[in-house]
Design a protein around this motif. Sequence first.
Motif, PDB file in Angstrom:
ATOM      1  N   UNK A  11       0.871  -1.186   0.071  1.00 34.29           N
ATOM      2  CA  UNK A  11      -0.087   0.029  -0.052  1.00 34.29           C
ATOM      3  C   UNK A  11       0.877   1.177  -0.034  1.00 34.29           C
ATOM      4  N   UNK A  12       1.944   1.170   0.764  1.00 35.47           N
ATOM      5  CA  UNK A  12       2.985   2.710   0.517  1.00 35.47           C
ATOM      6  C   UNK A  12       3.445   2.762  -0.760  1.00 35.47           C
ATOM      7  N   UNK A  13       4.032   1.728  -1.388  1.00 34.28           N
ATOM      8  CA  UNK A  13       4.346   1.974  -2.728  1.00 34.28           C
ATOM      9  C   UNK A  13       3.115   2.489  -3.778  1.00 34.28           C
ATOM     10  N   UNK A  14       2.012   1.972  -3.443  1.00 29.55           N
ATOM     11  CA  UNK A  14       1.032   2.179  -4.409  1.00 29.55           C
ATOM     12  C   UNK A  14       0.472   3.655  -3.991  1.00 29.55           C
ATOM     13  N   UNK A  18       0.710   6.961  -6.726  1.00 29.43           N
ATOM     14  CA  UNK A  18      -0.387   7.396  -6.777  1.00 29.43           C
ATOM     15  C   UNK A  18      -0.111   9.143  -6.606  1.00 29.43           C
ATOM     16  N   UNK A  19       0.686   9.507  -5.441  1.00 30.44           N
ATOM     17  CA  UNK A  19       1.028  10.746  -5.138  1.00 30.44           C
ATOM     18  C   UNK A  19       1.893  11.311  -6.309  1.00 30.44           C
ATOM     19  N   UNK A  24       3.012  14.632 -10.930  1.00 34.54           N
ATOM     20  CA  UNK A  24       3.500  14.703 -12.307  1.00 34.54           C
ATOM     21  C   UNK A  24       2.438  15.444 -13.086  1.00 34.54           C
ATOM     22  N   UNK A  25       1.010  14.859 -13.063  1.00 31.45           N
ATOM     23  CA  UNK A  25       0.281  15.462 -13.703  1.00 31.45           C
ATOM     24  C   UNK A  25      -0.147  16.948 -13.358  1.00 31.45           C
ATOM     25  N   UNK A  26       0.107  17.329 -11.959  1.00 30.28           N
ATOM     26  CA  UNK A  26      -0.130  19.120 -11.806  1.00 30.28           C
ATOM     27  C   UNK A  26       0.916  19.661 -12.191  1.00 30.28           C
ATOM     28  N   UNK A  27       2.325  19.087 -12.331  1.00 32.32           N
ATOM     29  CA  UNK A  27       3.234  19.705 -12.829  1.00 32.32           C
ATOM     30  C   UNK A  27       3.323  19.904 -14.428  1.00 32.32           C
ATOM     31  N   UNK A  28       2.626  19.001 -15.222  1.00 33.81           N
ATOM     32  CA  UNK A  28       2.324  18.925 -16.631  1.00 33.81           C
ATOM     33  C   UNK A  28       1.239  20.230 -16.680  1.00 33.81           C
ATOM     34  N   UNK A  29       0.252  20.095 -16.056  1.00 27.91           N
ATOM     35  CA  UNK A  29      -0.819  21.134 -16.358  1.00 27.91           C
ATOM     36  C   UNK A  29      -0.407  22.439 -15.855  1.00 27.91           C
TER      37      UNK A  29
END
Length: 174
Positions: A11-14, A18-19, A24-29
């Motif tokens: 779960x920690x890796x997951x 996810x974080x 990464x998506x926020x940085x791309x936006x």
Amino acid sequence: LKAGAGRLSKPKLSASFAQWLQDWEAEQVAQQKAAAKRRYEQKLADTRRSLEEELARVNEEWLKQQALKEEQEREKRVAELQMMAARRLGQLSLARGWSSWQSQYEEQQRMRRMLQAGAARLLRPKLAASYTQWRQEWEAAEREREKAAALSGQRQVLEEQLRHVREELESERA
């Protein structure tokens, strides 16, 4: 199922993946927004530069038109002054003729009045003599009145000087 089992077993890796994916998506936006902002600012700067160039061109054209308009107005004034001067020169002979006729007419009228006055004196000598005597007496009375006014003015000046002298004398005595 395998992906779901992996998320449950680690779960920690997951959660960290996810974080990371979310970051990464926020940085791309954010990068897309920054790129869009730079494009917008560049477009705005280009538009501003083109508008300033057009304004300078329009302003220069307007100044040229104003200069041309002023030159045309000046030429119009010069032409009007030339026409006025030509008209005056044309009317100069007319003005001279009028002045000559007017002076001759006035001289003729003066002579006619003198002849009428002389004829009146010859036809009515007593009236002319009484008028002459009245005029001489009136002129003498006017001269006396002017002389009295002048003497009165001098008297006032002398009285004022005398008053000042008396005041000075009294102030020195005191």
